[in-house]
Design a protein around this motif. Sequence first.
Motif, short mmCIF file in Angstrom:
data_model
loop_
_atom_site.label_atom_id
_atom_site.label_comp_id
_atom_site.label_asym_id
_atom_site.label_seq_id
_atom_site.Cartn_x
_atom_site.Cartn_y
_atom_site.Cartn_z
N ALA A 120 -18.86 -25.39 -53.14
CA ALA A 120 -19.08 -26.83 -52.98
C ALA A 120 -20.13 -27.31 -53.97
N ASP A 121 -20.05 -28.59 -54.27
CA ASP A 121 -21.09 -29.29 -55.04
C ASP A 121 -21.96 -29.97 -54.00
N ILE A 122 -23.20 -29.50 -53.88
CA ILE A 122 -24.09 -30.10 -52.87
C ILE A 122 -25.29 -30.79 -53.53
N GLY A 129 -21.53 -25.20 -63.48
CA GLY A 129 -22.03 -26.57 -63.49
C GLY A 129 -22.68 -26.93 -62.16
N ASP A 130 -22.23 -28.02 -61.56
CA ASP A 130 -22.85 -28.48 -60.31
C ASP A 130 -22.23 -27.86 -59.07
N ASP A 131 -21.29 -26.93 -59.26
CA ASP A 131 -20.63 -26.31 -58.10
C ASP A 131 -21.18 -24.92 -57.82
N ILE A 132 -21.58 -24.69 -56.56
CA ILE A 132 -22.05 -23.36 -56.14
C ILE A 132 -20.86 -22.57 -55.60
N CYS A 169 -14.32 -22.94 -61.83
CA CYS A 169 -14.31 -24.07 -62.78
C CYS A 169 -15.25 -25.19 -62.37
N ASP A 170 -15.54 -26.04 -63.34
CA ASP A 170 -16.18 -27.33 -63.06
C ASP A 170 -15.54 -28.40 -63.93
N LYS A 171 -15.57 -29.62 -63.41
CA LYS A 171 -15.02 -30.81 -64.08
C LYS A 171 -13.51 -30.72 -64.29
N THR A 172 -12.83 -30.15 -63.29
CA THR A 172 -11.37 -30.16 -63.33
C THR A 172 -10.80 -30.03 -61.91
N ASP A 194 -12.12 -31.52 -57.68
CA ASP A 194 -12.20 -30.44 -56.72
C ASP A 194 -12.69 -29.14 -57.32
N ASP A 195 -12.84 -29.10 -58.64
CA ASP A 195 -13.52 -27.99 -59.29
C ASP A 195 -13.14 -26.64 -58.67
N PRO A 196 -11.93 -26.14 -58.97
CA PRO A 196 -11.33 -25.04 -58.22
C PRO A 196 -11.85 -23.65 -58.59
MG MG Z 1 -18.43 -30.16 -60.14
#
Ligand code: MG
Length: 364
Positions: free
Chosen positions: A10-12, A51-54, A130-133, A232-234
């Motif tokens: 998740a991006d928190i 990126g911003d997703d853990i 991934c991030d930003k996709t 959703d940055d899968p």
């Molecule tokens: Mg993200």
Amino acid sequence: MKTTVSIIKADIGSVGGHAVTHQKLKDKCNEYLSNAKEEGLLTDFYITNCGDDIDMIMTHTNGTDNEEVHKLAFDTFMAGAEVAKGLKLYGAGQDLLSDTFSGNIKGMGPGSAEMEFKERGSDPVFAYCCDKTEPGAFNLPLFRMFADPFNTAGLVIDPSLHGGFDFEVYDVIENRKVVMSCPDEMYDLLALIGSTGRYVIKRIFRRSDNEIAAAVSTDKLNLMAGKYIGKDDPVAIVRSQSGFPAGGETSEPFAFPHLVSGWMRGSHNGPLMPVSQADARPVRFDGPPRVIGLGFQVSEAKLIGPVDMFADPAFDDARNTATKVANYMRRHGPFEPHRLPADEMEYTSLPGVLEKLEDRFEDM
Ligand code: MG
Ligand code: 13P
Ligand code: 13P
Ligand code: MG
Ligand code: MG
């Protein structure tokens, strides 16, 4: 005994706008998962970020869709979001759609990919994050890994893969799914999965024995929330070797930085750049979209490794190509196909503009 690999992400909250999550959030996640490991709910875990997703890569023996594991992930992200709010991070708690857990993390905002299997003599497992996709970004690379003999030599020369793979595809608009076999139904499969915003590969199974080979987080955050709230940055889990693609056959598709949607405001197409964990910092125009790859050995449900797959300088050329493609795409500014079609954009001023012009439109 079977082993379960669960990636829940998740991006928190992040620093520099939507660029990178904060170490204190990962520390909070580490605290929660360490306790769960001590208590025996988890056997092992590895926390990273794109990126911003853990991304919380967890191993255990409780099977997929386990309520306790899902609740652990939910509680962990809730606690992390509190830290994010305290630091006034950007998008603190962004992907958490609910504040009460109701049995399963699906539909609550975080993305999840899980698989359960009986460990082989040696079990290489890869995590791609991934991030930003969006989840459909994995359609092309997964197709290449498990169905394209020009990527995966094993499909041709290794008898244990020669029977092909079954692809479970979700229609995320109509909420239904279909299983298609490769190589027999390859053209029909491609007819679907080329529409990356709608048809998404969820899982892949080896045809000869129905053994699980890959799993993707397909959670469409925007569809759950009823409006666009970030992409959703899968993540994807891919098994490898001895009846599956070799490790290098799983990373090879990313040497082509294909175009995916989700760049800048979730509203642009751009190349998916394969990077090391250290370079998972999408800052140019909030991107371009990134993917990291981590290679583990799963041993008695413990995570041995990882190898940082895209730290390999052999991917430098893919990164250079991605940069050139990013330059080219950026020159389109607000024009399609850099900008997404109006109905797929996270932000849109179009209804307001049309309303303002309503009286000035005349029939032709
Ligand atoms: Mg993200
Ligand atoms: P090794 O001889 O290095 O084990 O290589 C096996 C292989 O062919 C991997 O693709
Ligand atoms: P995230 O889904 O990574 O938060 O992306 C938001 C965005 O579109 C930034 O431009
Ligand atoms: Mg964000
Ligand atoms: Mg997101």
